[in-house]
Scaffold this active site. Sequence first.
Site, PDB file in Angstrom:
ATOM      1  N   CYS A  74       0.741  -1.296   0.110  1.00  0.00           N
ATOM      2  CA  CYS A  74       0.001  -0.079  -0.054  1.00  0.00           C
ATOM      3  C   CYS A  74       0.903   1.233   0.076  1.00  0.00           C
ATOM      4  O   CYS A  74       1.731   1.623   0.975  1.00  0.00           O
ATOM      5  CB  CYS A  74      -0.937   0.053   1.237  1.00  0.00           C
ATOM      6  SG  CYS A  74      -1.917   1.602   1.416  1.00  0.00           S
ATOM      7  N   CYS A 189      -1.080   3.431  -6.321  1.00  0.00           N
ATOM      8  CA  CYS A 189      -1.878   2.994  -5.372  1.00  0.00           C
ATOM      9  C   CYS A 189      -2.211   1.332  -5.880  1.00  0.00           C
ATOM     10  O   CYS A 189      -2.536   1.375  -7.025  1.00  0.00           O
ATOM     11  CB  CYS A 189      -3.300   3.849  -5.351  1.00  0.00           C
ATOM     12  SG  CYS A 189      -4.482   2.815  -4.305  1.00  0.00           S
TER      13      CYS A 189
HETATM   14  N1  DGL Z   1      -4.159   0.464  -1.874  1.00  0.00           N
HETATM   15  C1  DGL Z   1      -3.703   1.638  -1.292  1.00  0.00           C
HETATM   16  C2  DGL Z   1      -2.637   2.274  -1.744  1.00  0.00           C
HETATM   17  O1  DGL Z   1      -1.515   1.664  -2.484  1.00  0.00           O
HETATM   18  C3  DGL Z   1      -4.840   2.562  -0.939  1.00  0.00           C
HETATM   19  C4  DGL Z   1      -6.301   2.599  -0.623  1.00  0.00           C
HETATM   20  C5  DGL Z   1      -6.851   3.445   0.359  1.00  0.00           C
HETATM   21  O2  DGL Z   1      -7.020   4.668   0.260  1.00  0.00           O
HETATM   22  O3  DGL Z   1      -6.957   2.711   1.499  1.00  0.00           O
HETATM   23  O4  DGL Z   1      -2.231   3.426  -1.671  1.00  0.00           O
END
Ligand code: DGL
EC number: 5.1.1.3
Length: 287
Positions: A74, A189
Amino acid sequence: MTDQPILMFDSGVGGLTVLREARVLMPDRRFIYVADDAAFPFGAWEEPALREHILGLFAKLLDRFAPAISVIACNTASTLVIDALRERFPGHPFVGTVPAVKPAAERTRSGLVSVLATPGTVKRQYTRDLISKWAQKCHVRLVGSDRLAGLSEAYMRQGFVDEDAVRAEIEPCFIERDGMRTDIVVLACTHYPFLVNRMRKTAPWPVDWIDPAEAIARRALSLLPPINGALPQAEPDIAVFTSGKADFAVSRLMQGFGLTVHLDSGKAARHSNRFEDDAALIRIGQD
Ligand code: DGL
């Protein structure tokens, strides 16, 4: 100790884009996938609160699962807390996921690069530092999207996404300047690669979409000690939800990725809606 699992962490389903690459590179390893869905979306949190939340959660996760390594799959979390995690848990290896600014700067021909991310990642000092360090010769546009992570969650559960909404979210990534056009969009993301075909379809012109998942998986592999001797016992790869809830659609999705939704009683459940009774473990983030 070689059968210690690899822990993958995200706010929701986005980290599965990293998990699928990790499985290809490390088919003998066991994975624990942690979706901090109680806290989704990370992108909307204030920084100090999110930092404390993730540090507190990891104290429990490391204690409970004793992973060999943790992959923060993430960008929103990594750009905020990766240094603090390493400081708080010295000796435990963490692999972060941060915007792929360096490869984008190396590959662009037009010099116009966009970084598509959550509002959290876009405002991080970490992201700004990456740009000053690696992309000084480029024009980098940071595009924060409030909606794409949620659209990706819905798409992965329901198989449907509003293409006009995707088009509107990616539109600011595309700029023209002095006869040149944006030629690279960094998917900063981990939720976004699930939507990349819709992005290609709705983009005003073709670009290279950079997904760092394989590079993250390679980094994790490089930090792991090799497996000696016999392969580890075949224990299931599991998915943990901090909300304590996983509905039918999300359970099926996890099953599709080879993950069994984990219940505190030690039982494994598939296709079950009765998670509330057994939610003590999966509510791990909420004590
Ligand atoms: N999957 C997360 C990232 O790579 C973000 C998603 C969220 O805002 O929770 O930034």
